[in-house]
Design a protein around this motif. Structure first.
Motif, PDB file in Angstrom:
ATOM      1  N   GLU A   1       0.822  -1.210   0.000  1.00 16.60           N
ATOM      2  CA  GLU A   1       0.000   0.000   0.000  1.00 16.60           C
ATOM      3  C   GLU A   1       0.856   1.260   0.000  1.00 16.60           C
ATOM      4  OE1 GLU A   1      -4.180  -1.515   1.998  1.00 16.60           O
ATOM      5  OE2 GLU A   1      -2.636  -0.679   3.316  1.00 16.60           O
ATOM      6  N   GLN A   2       2.013   1.208   0.646  1.00 12.68           N
ATOM      7  CA  GLN A   2       2.925   2.354   0.611  1.00 12.68           C
ATOM      8  C   GLN A   2       3.392   2.649  -0.811  1.00 12.68           C
ATOM      9  OE1 GLN A   2       6.095   1.484   3.363  1.00 12.68           O
ATOM     10  NE2 GLN A   2       4.987   2.318   5.120  1.00 12.68           N
ATOM     11  N   LEU A   3       3.436   1.622  -1.641  1.00 10.59           N
ATOM     12  CA  LEU A   3       3.832   1.791  -3.035  1.00 10.59           C
ATOM     13  C   LEU A   3       2.647   2.117  -3.937  1.00 10.59           C
ATOM     14  CD1 LEU A   3       6.386  -1.161  -3.352  1.00 10.59           C
ATOM     15  CD2 LEU A   3       6.884   1.268  -3.114  1.00 10.59           C
ATOM     16  N   GLY A   4       1.465   2.227  -3.353  1.00 11.53           N
ATOM     17  CA  GLY A   4       0.285   2.605  -4.118  1.00 11.53           C
ATOM     18  C   GLY A   4      -0.524   1.467  -4.691  1.00 11.53           C
ATOM     19  N   HIS A   5      -0.229   0.223  -4.295  1.00  6.65           N
ATOM     20  CA  HIS A   5      -0.966  -0.928  -4.811  1.00  6.65           C
ATOM     21  C   HIS A   5      -2.209  -1.192  -3.958  1.00  6.65           C
ATOM     22  CE1 HIS A   5       2.247  -2.072  -7.565  1.00  6.65           C
ATOM     23  NE2 HIS A   5       3.110  -1.903  -6.586  1.00  6.65           N
ATOM     24  N   PRO A   6      -3.369  -1.354  -4.563  1.00  3.65           N
ATOM     25  CA  PRO A   6      -4.560  -1.725  -3.790  1.00  3.65           C
ATOM     26  C   PRO A   6      -4.451  -3.161  -3.305  1.00  3.65           C
ATOM     27  CG  PRO A   6      -5.057  -1.757  -6.132  1.00  3.65           C
ATOM     28  CD  PRO A   6      -3.653  -1.214  -5.999  1.00  3.65           C
ATOM     29  N   VAL A   7      -4.826  -3.399  -2.045  1.00  2.00           N
ATOM     30  CA  VAL A   7      -4.658  -4.718  -1.435  1.00  2.00           C
ATOM     31  C   VAL A   7      -5.893  -5.099  -0.640  1.00  2.00           C
ATOM     32  CG1 VAL A   7      -3.290  -6.115   0.173  1.00  2.00           C
ATOM     33  CG2 VAL A   7      -2.159  -4.379  -1.229  1.00  2.00           C
ATOM     34  N   LEU A   8      -6.304  -6.342  -0.781  1.00  2.07           N
ATOM     35  CA  LEU A   8      -7.366  -6.918   0.036  1.00  2.07           C
ATOM     36  C   LEU A   8      -6.775  -8.109   0.797  1.00  2.07           C
ATOM     37  CD1 LEU A   8     -10.395  -7.344   0.859  1.00  2.07           C
ATOM     38  CD2 LEU A   8     -10.539  -8.907  -1.097  1.00  2.07           C
ATOM     39  N   VAL A   9      -6.976  -8.123   2.117  1.00  2.84           N
ATOM     40  CA  VAL A   9      -6.547  -9.248   2.945  1.00  2.84           C
ATOM     41  C   VAL A   9      -7.761 -10.093   3.297  1.00  2.84           C
ATOM     42  CG1 VAL A   9      -5.643  -9.919   5.204  1.00  2.84           C
ATOM     43  CG2 VAL A   9      -4.520  -8.105   3.897  1.00  2.84           C
ATOM     44  N   THR A  10      -7.641 -11.395   3.118  1.00  2.22           N
ATOM     45  CA  THR A  10      -8.742 -12.290   3.447  1.00  2.22           C
ATOM     46  C   THR A  10      -8.165 -13.584   4.027  1.00  2.22           C
ATOM     47  OG1 THR A  10     -10.786 -13.277   2.582  1.00  2.22           O
ATOM     48  CG2 THR A  10      -8.864 -13.301   1.118  1.00  2.22           C
ATOM     49  N   ARG A  11      -9.030 -14.556   4.321  1.00  2.00           N
ATOM     50  CA  ARG A  11      -8.552 -15.774   4.983  1.00  2.00           C
ATOM     51  C   ARG A  11      -9.437 -16.963   4.643  1.00  2.00           C
ATOM     52  NH1 ARG A  11     -10.468 -15.201  11.335  1.00  2.00           N
ATOM     53  NH2 ARG A  11     -12.716 -15.167  10.965  1.00  2.00           N
ATOM     54  N   GLU A  12      -8.893 -18.143   4.895  1.00  2.00           N
ATOM     55  CA  GLU A  12      -9.670 -19.373   4.761  1.00  2.00           C
ATOM     56  C   GLU A  12      -9.421 -20.285   5.965  1.00  2.00           C
ATOM     57  OE1 GLU A  12      -9.674 -21.571   1.190  1.00  2.00           O
ATOM     58  OE2 GLU A  12     -10.710 -19.993   0.121  1.00  2.00           O
ATOM     59  N   PRO A  13     -10.449 -21.052   6.355  1.00  2.00           N
ATOM     60  CA  PRO A  13     -11.813 -20.885   5.873  1.00  2.00           C
ATOM     61  C   PRO A  13     -12.356 -19.533   6.311  1.00  2.00           C
ATOM     62  CG  PRO A  13     -11.793 -22.348   7.764  1.00  2.00           C
ATOM     63  CD  PRO A  13     -10.353 -22.091   7.417  1.00  2.00           C
ATOM     64  N   GLY A  14     -13.240 -18.980   5.510  1.00  2.00           N
ATOM     65  CA  GLY A  14     -13.802 -17.670   5.808  1.00  2.00           C
ATOM     66  C   GLY A  14     -13.680 -16.755   4.613  1.00  2.00           C
ATOM     67  N   GLY A  15     -13.743 -15.452   4.872  1.00  2.00           N
ATOM     68  CA  GLY A  15     -13.565 -14.471   3.817  1.00  2.00           C
ATOM     69  C   GLY A  15     -14.842 -13.987   3.169  1.00  2.00           C
ATOM     70  N   SER A  16     -15.961 -14.614   3.476  1.00  2.00           N
ATOM     71  CA  SER A  16     -17.283 -14.176   3.016  1.00  2.00           C
ATOM     72  C   SER A  16     -18.271 -14.599   4.105  1.00  2.00           C
ATOM     73  CB  SER A  16     -17.647 -14.816   1.670  1.00  2.00           C
ATOM     74  OG  SER A  16     -17.755 -16.229   1.798  1.00  2.00           O
ATOM     75  N   PRO A  17     -19.451 -13.981   4.165  1.00  2.00           N
ATOM     76  CA  PRO A  17     -20.372 -14.307   5.264  1.00  2.00           C
ATOM     77  C   PRO A  17     -20.677 -15.793   5.428  1.00  2.00           C
ATOM     78  CG  PRO A  17     -21.084 -12.308   4.172  1.00  2.00           C
ATOM     79  CD  PRO A  17     -19.941 -12.846   3.346  1.00  2.00           C
ATOM     80  N   LEU A  18     -21.017 -16.472   4.337  1.00  2.00           N
ATOM     81  CA  LEU A  18     -21.327 -17.898   4.427  1.00  2.00           C
ATOM     82  C   LEU A  18     -20.082 -18.692   4.817  1.00  2.00           C
ATOM     83  CD1 LEU A  18     -23.168 -20.324   4.108  1.00  2.00           C
ATOM     84  CD2 LEU A  18     -22.689 -20.306   1.648  1.00  2.00           C
ATOM     85  N   ALA A  19     -18.951 -18.358   4.218  1.00  2.00           N
ATOM     86  CA  ALA A  19     -17.715 -19.078   4.522  1.00  2.00           C
ATOM     87  C   ALA A  19     -17.307 -18.890   5.984  1.00  2.00           C
ATOM     88  CB  ALA A  19     -16.598 -18.601   3.599  1.00  2.00           C
ATOM     89  N   GLU A  20     -17.583 -17.726   6.560  1.00  2.00           N
ATOM     90  CA  GLU A  20     -17.264 -17.499   7.969  1.00  2.00           C
ATOM     91  C   GLU A  20     -18.131 -18.377   8.877  1.00  2.00           C
ATOM     92  OE1 GLU A  20     -14.936 -15.778   9.548  1.00  2.00           O
ATOM     93  OE2 GLU A  20     -13.992 -15.007   7.715  1.00  2.00           O
ATOM     94  N   GLU A  21     -19.368 -18.614   8.480  1.00  2.00           N
ATOM     95  CA  GLU A  21     -20.236 -19.510   9.257  1.00  2.00           C
ATOM     96  C   GLU A  21     -19.680 -20.935   9.223  1.00  2.00           C
ATOM     97  OE1 GLU A  21     -24.349 -19.319   8.236  1.00  2.00           O
ATOM     98  OE2 GLU A  21     -24.388 -17.127   8.186  1.00  2.00           O
ATOM     99  N   ILE A  22     -19.244 -21.356   8.036  1.00  2.00           N
ATOM    100  CA  ILE A  22     -18.670 -22.700   7.904  1.00  2.00           C
ATOM    101  C   ILE A  22     -17.375 -22.790   8.720  1.00  2.00           C
ATOM    102  CG2 ILE A  22     -17.705 -24.387   6.283  1.00  2.00           C
ATOM    103  CD1 ILE A  22     -19.600 -23.231   4.157  1.00  2.00           C
ATOM    104  N   ARG A  23     -16.583 -21.719   8.712  1.00  2.00           N
ATOM    105  CA  ARG A  23     -15.345 -21.678   9.497  1.00  2.00           C
ATOM    106  C   ARG A  23     -15.624 -21.944  10.973  1.00  2.00           C
ATOM    107  NH1 ARG A  23     -10.272 -18.937   9.470  1.00  2.00           N
ATOM    108  NH2 ARG A  23      -9.568 -18.459  11.591  1.00  2.00           N
ATOM    109  N   SER A  24     -16.609 -21.260  11.511  1.00  2.00           N
ATOM    110  CA  SER A  24     -16.938 -21.416  12.928  1.00  2.00           C
ATOM    111  C   SER A  24     -17.320 -22.856  13.242  1.00  2.00           C
ATOM    112  CB  SER A  24     -18.078 -20.467  13.306  1.00  2.00           C
ATOM    113  OG  SER A  24     -17.684 -19.122  13.154  1.00  2.00           O
TER     114      SER A  24
END
Length: 224
Positions: free
Chosen positions: A28-51
């Motif tokens: 990000e300091q270099l100006g690149h857009p970044v998204l951090v996510t994880r597995e299992p998870g990363g979306s509402p349904l996937a987070e439920e499955i993670r739990s």
């Protein structure tokens, strides 16, 4: 221009979250857009499955049932989070991805590689990381680190941290085997050193593998 997809893999306590946060900051300091996510998870349904999985509810069903649940979570994660970000030109840093299924449920869970291949083919539908960092360290060191982290946060062990040492030792070998099988995509990083040293090794590898990400977006500016 599509974003780059970078994943971080490794055993418990390898420091993935720390290094993802550090890499995000540098990009990000270099100006690149970044998204951090994880597995299992990363979306509402996937987070439920993670739990559900990490609470240990799927363990009695066996490794293949767990693999199917991870696949279901991954499909939703790809559809709702990863692929839209990549199409939008955002670089995605993901804490675990399909290699973890191969290591945890495949090699350590004794699911046939051909079955994992079929499941991965359906789940990923062609989407694969541009680069995978495998943070490697002895299993006993990682488990000790994970225990210290839980103590600081007042958390209990999850489904996989609760496995015995032999499981985690076989897990380490599984990740190293995956790296050996896919050397163009995977880079093994010695995680049994200071966070600063690990960060430097990751950045050096990124300079070699995806050099455009280590340069400023505005080319007229000096490269960090």
């Amino acid at each position: 221009m599509a974003g780059r997809f970078i994943t971080f893999e490794g055993g418990e306590g390898a420091g993935k979250s720390t290094q993802i946060a550090r890499l995000k900051g540098r990009l990000e300091q270099l100006g690149h857009p970044v998204l951090v996510t994880r597995e299992p998870g990363g979306s509402p349904l996937a987070e439920e499955i993670r739990s559900f999985i990490l609470a240990g509810h799927a363990k009695p069903l066996g490794p293949f049932a767990e693999a199917l649940m991870f696949a279901a979570a991954r499909i939703d994660h790809l559809d709702k989070t990863i692929e839209p970000a990549l199409r939008n030109g955002t670089n995605v840093l993901c804490d675990r991805f399909a290699d973890s299924t191969r290591a945890y449920q495949g090699s350590s869970g004794a699911i046939a590689p051909s079955l994992i291949d079929d499941l991965e083919r359906v789940t990923l539908a062609g989407t694969k990381p541009d680069l995978t960092f495998i943070l490697d360290l002895p299993a006993e060191v990682g488990l000790a680190r994970a225990g210290e982290r839980r103590a600081r946060k007042g958390e209990g062990v999850d489904r996989f941290e609760d496995e015995d040492l032999s499981f985690h030792q076989s897990l380490r070998q599984a990740f190293l085997g995956l790296a050996k099988a896919a050397p163009q995509r995977c880079a093994v990083i010695n995680a049994d050193q200071s966070p600063d040293e690990v960060e430097a090794a990751i950045w050096a590898t990124l300079r070699e593998r995806i050099p455009e990400l280590t340069q400023r977006v505005a080319r007229s500016l000096d490269v960090a």
